[in-house]
Write a protein that holds these residues in place. Structure first.
Motif, PDB file in Angstrom:
ATOM      1  N   LYS A  64     -14.547  -1.762   7.906  1.00 26.64           N
ATOM      2  CA  LYS A  64     -14.923  -0.820   6.848  1.00 26.64           C
ATOM      3  C   LYS A  64     -15.227   0.547   7.467  1.00 26.64           C
ATOM      4  CE  LYS A  64     -17.015  -3.061   3.712  1.00 26.64           C
ATOM      5  NZ  LYS A  64     -18.049  -3.803   2.940  1.00 26.64           N
ATOM      6  N   GLY A  65     -14.652   1.581   6.861  1.00 29.12           N
ATOM      7  CA  GLY A  65     -14.859   2.934   7.360  1.00 29.12           C
ATOM      8  C   GLY A  65     -13.855   3.364   8.411  1.00 29.12           C
ATOM      9  N   ARG A  66     -13.082   2.405   8.939  1.00 28.20           N
ATOM     10  CA  ARG A  66     -12.081   2.738   9.959  1.00 28.20           C
ATOM     11  C   ARG A  66     -10.663   2.472   9.471  1.00 28.20           C
ATOM     12  NH1 ARG A  66     -11.855  -0.170  14.488  1.00 28.20           N
ATOM     13  NH2 ARG A  66     -12.753  -2.066  13.555  1.00 28.20           N
ATOM     14  N   PHE A  67     -10.496   1.445   8.648  1.00 24.68           N
ATOM     15  CA  PHE A  67      -9.172   1.067   8.132  1.00 24.68           C
ATOM     16  C   PHE A  67      -9.067   1.468   6.672  1.00 24.68           C
ATOM     17  CE2 PHE A  67      -8.244  -2.793  11.132  1.00 24.68           C
ATOM     18  CZ  PHE A  67      -8.527  -1.992  12.221  1.00 24.68           C
ATOM     19  N   THR A  68      -7.853   1.831   6.267  1.00 24.67           N
ATOM     20  CA  THR A  68      -7.589   2.159   4.870  1.00 24.67           C
ATOM     21  C   THR A  68      -6.311   1.470   4.432  1.00 24.67           C
ATOM     22  OG1 THR A  68      -8.616   4.341   5.124  1.00 24.67           O
ATOM     23  CG2 THR A  68      -7.204   3.996   3.199  1.00 24.67           C
ATOM     24  N   ILE A  69      -6.412   0.710   3.351  1.00 24.36           N
ATOM     25  CA  ILE A  69      -5.242   0.042   2.786  1.00 24.36           C
ATOM     26  C   ILE A  69      -4.723   0.866   1.616  1.00 24.36           C
ATOM     27  CG2 ILE A  69      -6.577  -1.398   1.179  1.00 24.36           C
ATOM     28  CD1 ILE A  69      -4.572  -3.686   1.782  1.00 24.36           C
ATOM     29  N   SER A  70      -3.399   0.923   1.483  1.00 22.60           N
ATOM     30  CA  SER A  70      -2.790   1.630   0.367  1.00 22.60           C
ATOM     31  C   SER A  70      -1.466   0.942   0.036  1.00 22.60           C
ATOM     32  CB  SER A  70      -2.568   3.104   0.694  1.00 22.60           C
ATOM     33  OG  SER A  70      -1.696   3.238   1.806  1.00 22.60           O
ATOM     34  N   GLN A  71      -0.894   1.315  -1.094  1.00 25.92           N
ATOM     35  CA  GLN A  71       0.354   0.685  -1.505  1.00 25.92           C
ATOM     36  C   GLN A  71       1.246   1.687  -2.212  1.00 25.92           C
ATOM     37  OE1 GLN A  71      -0.656  -2.513  -4.247  1.00 25.92           O
ATOM     38  NE2 GLN A  71      -1.799  -1.145  -5.581  1.00 25.92           N
ATOM     39  N   ASP A  72       2.537   1.413  -2.162  1.00 28.00           N
ATOM     40  CA  ASP A  72       3.529   2.159  -2.923  1.00 28.00           C
ATOM     41  C   ASP A  72       4.260   1.121  -3.769  1.00 28.00           C
ATOM     42  OD1 ASP A  72       5.751   3.488  -3.916  1.00 28.00           O
ATOM     43  OD2 ASP A  72       5.957   4.745  -2.131  1.00 28.00           O
ATOM     44  N   ASN A  73       3.876   1.016  -5.026  1.00 21.50           N
ATOM     45  CA  ASN A  73       4.438  -0.020  -5.889  1.00 21.50           C
ATOM     46  C   ASN A  73       5.934   0.175  -6.124  1.00 21.50           C
ATOM     47  OD1 ASN A  73       2.014  -1.410  -6.156  1.00 21.50           O
ATOM     48  ND2 ASN A  73       1.368  -0.190  -7.907  1.00 21.50           N
ATOM     49  N   ARG A  74       6.402   1.427  -6.091  1.00 28.54           N
ATOM     50  CA  ARG A  74       7.832   1.668  -6.295  1.00 28.54           C
ATOM     51  C   ARG A  74       8.643   1.096  -5.139  1.00 28.54           C
ATOM     52  NH1 ARG A  74       7.716   7.952  -6.808  1.00 28.54           N
ATOM     53  NH2 ARG A  74       6.358   7.517  -5.044  1.00 28.54           N
ATOM     54  N   LYS A  75       8.066   1.141  -3.946  1.00 22.65           N
ATOM     55  CA  LYS A  75       8.759   0.638  -2.763  1.00 22.65           C
ATOM     56  C   LYS A  75       8.348  -0.798  -2.437  1.00 22.65           C
ATOM     57  CE  LYS A  75       9.185   5.159  -0.532  1.00 22.65           C
ATOM     58  NZ  LYS A  75       8.863   5.955   0.682  1.00 22.65           N
ATOM     59  N   ASN A  76       7.434  -1.368  -3.212  1.00 24.00           N
ATOM     60  CA  ASN A  76       6.919  -2.708  -2.944  1.00 24.00           C
ATOM     61  C   ASN A  76       6.432  -2.813  -1.499  1.00 24.00           C
ATOM     62  OD1 ASN A  76       6.452  -5.030  -4.545  1.00 24.00           O
ATOM     63  ND2 ASN A  76       7.922  -6.174  -3.344  1.00 24.00           N
ATOM     64  N   THR A  77       5.622  -1.853  -1.107  1.00 25.56           N
ATOM     65  CA  THR A  77       5.161  -1.744   0.278  1.00 25.56           C
ATOM     66  C   THR A  77       3.660  -1.517   0.320  1.00 25.56           C
ATOM     67  OG1 THR A  77       7.297  -0.842   0.978  1.00 25.56           O
ATOM     68  CG2 THR A  77       5.418  -0.436   2.419  1.00 25.56           C
ATOM     69  N   VAL A  78       3.027  -2.131   1.292  1.00 28.84           N
ATOM     70  CA  VAL A  78       1.605  -1.932   1.528  1.00 28.84           C
ATOM     71  C   VAL A  78       1.427  -1.375   2.934  1.00 28.84           C
ATOM     72  CG1 VAL A  78       1.210  -4.279   2.413  1.00 28.84           C
ATOM     73  CG2 VAL A  78      -0.684  -2.995   1.398  1.00 28.84           C
ATOM     74  N   TYR A  79       0.408  -0.553   3.112  1.00 28.63           N
ATOM     75  CA  TYR A  79       0.137   0.082   4.392  1.00 28.63           C
ATOM     76  C   TYR A  79      -1.292  -0.235   4.834  1.00 28.63           C
ATOM     77  CZ  TYR A  79       4.112   2.828   2.762  1.00 28.63           C
ATOM     78  OH  TYR A  79       5.336   3.211   2.279  1.00 28.63           O
ATOM     79  N   LEU A  80      -1.497  -0.216   6.130  1.00 31.37           N
ATOM     80  CA  LEU A  80      -2.845  -0.333   6.681  1.00 31.37           C
ATOM     81  C   LEU A  80      -2.996   0.750   7.746  1.00 31.37           C
ATOM     82  CD1 LEU A  80      -5.464  -2.042   6.494  1.00 31.37           C
ATOM     83  CD2 LEU A  80      -4.653  -3.274   8.522  1.00 31.37           C
ATOM     84  N   GLN A  81      -3.722   1.808   7.381  1.00 34.18           N
ATOM     85  CA  GLN A  81      -4.013   2.874   8.323  1.00 34.18           C
ATOM     86  C   GLN A  81      -5.231   2.455   9.125  1.00 34.18           C
ATOM     87  OE1 GLN A  81      -2.555   6.015   8.992  1.00 34.18           O
ATOM     88  NE2 GLN A  81      -4.066   6.057  10.645  1.00 34.18           N
ATOM     89  N   MET A  82      -5.075   2.390  10.448  1.00 28.86           N
ATOM     90  CA  MET A  82      -6.147   1.923  11.316  1.00 28.86           C
ATOM     91  C   MET A  82      -6.558   3.053  12.259  1.00 28.86           C
ATOM     92  SD  MET A  82      -4.768  -1.919  12.177  1.00 28.86           S
ATOM     93  CE  MET A  82      -3.432  -1.317  13.201  1.00 28.86           C
ATOM     94  N   ASN A  83      -7.774   3.514  12.112  1.00 31.27           N
ATOM     95  CA  ASN A  83      -8.309   4.593  12.948  1.00 31.27           C
ATOM     96  C   ASN A  83      -9.455   4.066  13.811  1.00 31.27           C
ATOM     97  OD1 ASN A  83      -6.571   6.467  11.674  1.00 31.27           O
ATOM     98  ND2 ASN A  83      -8.061   6.802  10.041  1.00 31.27           N
ATOM     99  N   SER A  84      -9.794   4.838  14.815  1.00 33.09           N
ATOM    100  CA  SER A  84     -10.912   4.481  15.709  1.00 33.09           C
ATOM    101  C   SER A  84     -10.789   3.040  16.188  1.00 33.09           C
ATOM    102  CB  SER A  84     -12.246   4.693  14.984  1.00 33.09           C
ATOM    103  OG  SER A  84     -12.373   6.030  14.552  1.00 33.09           O
ATOM    104  N   LEU A  85      -9.613   2.696  16.640  1.00 31.73           N
ATOM    105  CA  LEU A  85      -9.365   1.315  17.049  1.00 31.73           C
ATOM    106  C   LEU A  85     -10.210   0.909  18.241  1.00 31.73           C
ATOM    107  CD1 LEU A  85      -5.540   1.263  16.435  1.00 31.73           C
ATOM    108  CD2 LEU A  85      -7.172  -0.357  15.460  1.00 31.73           C
ATOM    109  N   LYS A  86     -10.609  -0.363  18.235  1.00 28.47           N
ATOM    110  CA  LYS A  86     -11.444  -0.930  19.285  1.00 28.47           C
ATOM    111  C   LYS A  86     -10.704  -2.093  19.944  1.00 28.47           C
ATOM    112  CE  LYS A  86     -15.536  -0.075  16.429  1.00 28.47           C
ATOM    113  NZ  LYS A  86     -16.726  -0.699  15.788  1.00 28.47           N
TER     114      LYS A  86
END
Length: 118
Positions: A64-86
């Protein structure tokens, strides 16, 4: 048969960022929600994040606070932006398609490896 495919994994140093993607063909008559899970060597698979069709999100406390999930329903795709990786984020990351439609099947991708060095 539903088969999501992940991409975007790799090796980064601690503090770095990666963006994972997961996509699948569109199946007429089936609606899905997306989740990300991960499995580190010698450990069980654990929940990372989930996104509802309408956009509501949930995260494991560890990301929480480091990763962000998002989606593009038109492309049927989900993303996971991962920052401050450990280093403890090192794992195989899997996406899961959870059906919202009765009679449609749940599906898992094959995974993409994320390695974070200290």
């Amino acid at each position: 048969q539903v088969q999501p495919v992940e991409s975007g994994g790799g090796s980064v140093q601690a503090g770095g960022s990666l963006t994972l993607s997961c996509t699948s063909a569109v199946y007429i008559g089936c609606s899905y929600e997306w989740s990300w899970y991960r499995q580190a060597p010698g450990k069980g698979r654990e929940f990372v994040s989930h996104i509802e069709r309408a956009g509501g999100t949930a995260y494991a406390d560890s990301v929480k606070g480091r990763f962000t999930i998002s989606q593009d329903n038109r492309k049927n795709t989900v993303y996971l932006q991962m920052n401050s990786l450990k280093p403890e984020d090192t794992a195989m990351y899997y996406c899961k398609m959870r059906p919202r439609t009765t009679g449609c099947s749940e599906a898992w991708g094959q995974g993409t490896q994320v390695t974070v060095s200290s």
